[in-house]
Design a protein around this motif. Structure first.
Motif, short mmCIF file in Angstrom:
data_model
loop_
_atom_site.label_atom_id
_atom_site.label_comp_id
_atom_site.label_asym_id
_atom_site.label_seq_id
_atom_site.Cartn_x
_atom_site.Cartn_y
_atom_site.Cartn_z
N GLU A 155 1.08 -1.38 0.12
CA GLU A 155 0.21 -0.32 -0.38
C GLU A 155 1.05 0.94 -0.41
O GLU A 155 0.21 2.38 -0.87
CB GLU A 155 -0.56 0.03 1.03
N LYS A 156 1.81 1.92 0.90
CA LYS A 156 2.73 2.08 0.49
C LYS A 156 3.73 2.62 -0.69
O LYS A 156 3.96 3.59 -1.11
CB LYS A 156 4.36 2.19 1.46
N SER A 160 3.28 6.16 -3.15
CA SER A 160 4.14 6.77 -3.38
C SER A 160 4.20 6.82 -4.93
O SER A 160 4.32 7.94 -5.52
CB SER A 160 5.20 5.87 -3.14
N VAL A 161 4.05 6.41 -5.69
CA VAL A 161 3.27 6.20 -7.17
C VAL A 161 2.54 7.10 -7.41
O VAL A 161 2.45 8.02 -8.70
CB VAL A 161 2.76 4.39 -7.58
N LYS A 208 8.79 -2.00 -8.02
CA LYS A 208 8.74 -2.84 -7.41
C LYS A 208 7.57 -3.81 -6.34
O LYS A 208 7.74 -4.48 -5.81
CB LYS A 208 9.94 -2.60 -6.17
N PHE A 209 6.19 -2.46 -6.86
CA PHE A 209 5.39 -3.05 -5.97
C PHE A 209 4.49 -4.56 -6.86
O PHE A 209 4.00 -5.20 -5.96
CB PHE A 209 4.54 -1.79 -6.19
N LEU A 224 -6.34 -5.83 -3.25
CA LEU A 224 -5.52 -4.70 -2.99
C LEU A 224 -6.07 -3.80 -4.74
O LEU A 224 -5.92 -2.69 -4.31
CB LEU A 224 -4.24 -5.23 -3.19
N ARG A 225 -5.72 -4.46 -5.55
CA ARG A 225 -6.55 -3.44 -6.67
C ARG A 225 -8.01 -2.95 -6.11
O ARG A 225 -8.12 -1.40 -6.97
CB ARG A 225 -6.72 -4.54 -7.73
N ASP A 226 -9.09 -3.62 -5.74
CA ASP A 226 -10.23 -2.61 -5.44
C ASP A 226 -9.54 -1.02 -4.53
O ASP A 226 -9.84 -0.78 -5.04
CB ASP A 226 -11.29 -3.54 -3.89
#
Length: 333
Positions: A155-156, A160-161, A208-209, A224-226
């Protein structure tokens, strides 16, 4: 007799750049160090003649735009990278994040160089007061930082992106617009250097994600996509309100929103996800796209420090800048 002071196991390991687990770490380190720069090498005072031709409304816009960017780069340098770097796969990755964190500080400092050149001390005070009180600017800082402080490692990286590849661009629009109109070339040169850095930062962290995302189960990926798209909706709604406070009086709101949607899609691409908005580069104001694609300015601003300080030219931005870690179509399998 055995030396009882000899440790039975290794306490600390040295980083070995001759044993690279992930070649993207090495490639990114080399890319970032090759394009190292400092704001002190750019003659911002050469833009004063252009600055004097702008209206008071434009002066306020430029000041507030750069004030907002200063706040976001401060967040990224002081909290963002410090949190993202806590979860790394390789020692070289940590070294890359250390370099990214330093350059985010350079970015934040660069805006103060712009302020000290173009603005009075009273105007600078007003700019920083505005950044502290604008509700939409503060809200996006709060949303992103709460993820940095409390989110999972993946999530971090998403936060960041989104910050690097999406949220900065409401501010980047202004100097790119003036550059496309042959104004404030040196100020815009700093922004182009920052964009060049942020392009690498966003693609590297997105890569990296993707490594971590691909290790999740299908159900975990979908959850995670949601979450990711819900976050983007929340940030985009706030960003559109922020855009209206910045650009409402000057009449650029709609075209800046198109630019934001275009870059939101770029952020999703960095994360290996499908784009959300229909906007493409063809929909963005061509003056702004021209500002992005213009090469170096018409002077060699590094020549003043001699041949010992040779940096690469500011390169044109294109879609391939977002492809770090992804094979090109013509790459051999």
């Amino acid at each position: 007799m055995a030396n009882t002071d000899t440790p039975s196991s290794t306490y600390y390991k040295a980083i070995n750049w001759n044993n690279i687990e992930d070649q993207i770490d090495k490639a990114t380190w080399e890319k970032l160090t090759e394009q190292f720069w400092l704001d002190t090498r750019i003659p911002l005072s050469n833009d004063l003649d252009d600055w004097r031709t702008l209206s008071p409304l434009e002066h306020t816009l430029v000041g507030h735009v750069f004030g907002g960017l200063t706040l976001l780069d401060t967040l990224q340098s002081q909290d963002g990278m410090n949190q993202v770097r806590k979860d790394v796969r390789t020692p070289q990755e940590l070294a890359v994040f250390n370099q990214i964190q330093f350059m985010e500080s350079v970015h934040a400092k660069s805006y103060s160089s712009i302020f000290s050149t173009l603005n009075t001390s009273e105007e600078i005070d007003e700019i920083f007061d505005w950044t502290s009180k604008n509700p939409y600017l503060q809200k996006k800082a709060k949303i992103v930082n709460e993820i940095y402080q409390n989110g999972t490692p993946l999530e971090k990286k998403v936060a960041s992106v989104f910050l690097e590849t999406f949220l900065f661009y409401s501010g980047f629009y202004t100097p790119l617009y003036y550059l496309g109109n042959n104004k404030l070339a040196n100020v815009a040169e700093i922004i182009k250097l920052i964009i060049r850095d942020e392009s690498v930062h966003g693609t590297y962290i997105g890569y990296k994600f993707q490594l971590g995302f691909n290790e999740l189960s299908d159900d975990e990926q979908q959850r995670l996509r949601d979450w990711m798209y819900d976050l983007l909706y929340e940030l985009a709604s706030n960003e559109e309100n922020y855009t209206e406070t910045l650009y409402g009086e000057i009449g650029w709101v709609d075209e800046v929103k198109v630019f934001l949607h275009y870059n939101a899609n770029k952020a999703l691409m960095n994360l290996g996800q499908e784009p959300l908005y229909p906007e493409t580069a063809d929909d963005v104001n061509p003056i702004v796209m021209n500002g992005i694609s213009t090469g170096t300015s018409n002077h060699d601003f590094f020549s003043q420090v001699g041949n010992g300080y040779l940096l690469g030219h500011v390169e044109a931005m294109n879609d391939s800048d977002y492809d770090i870690g992804r094979p090109k179509k013509d790459d051999k399998k």
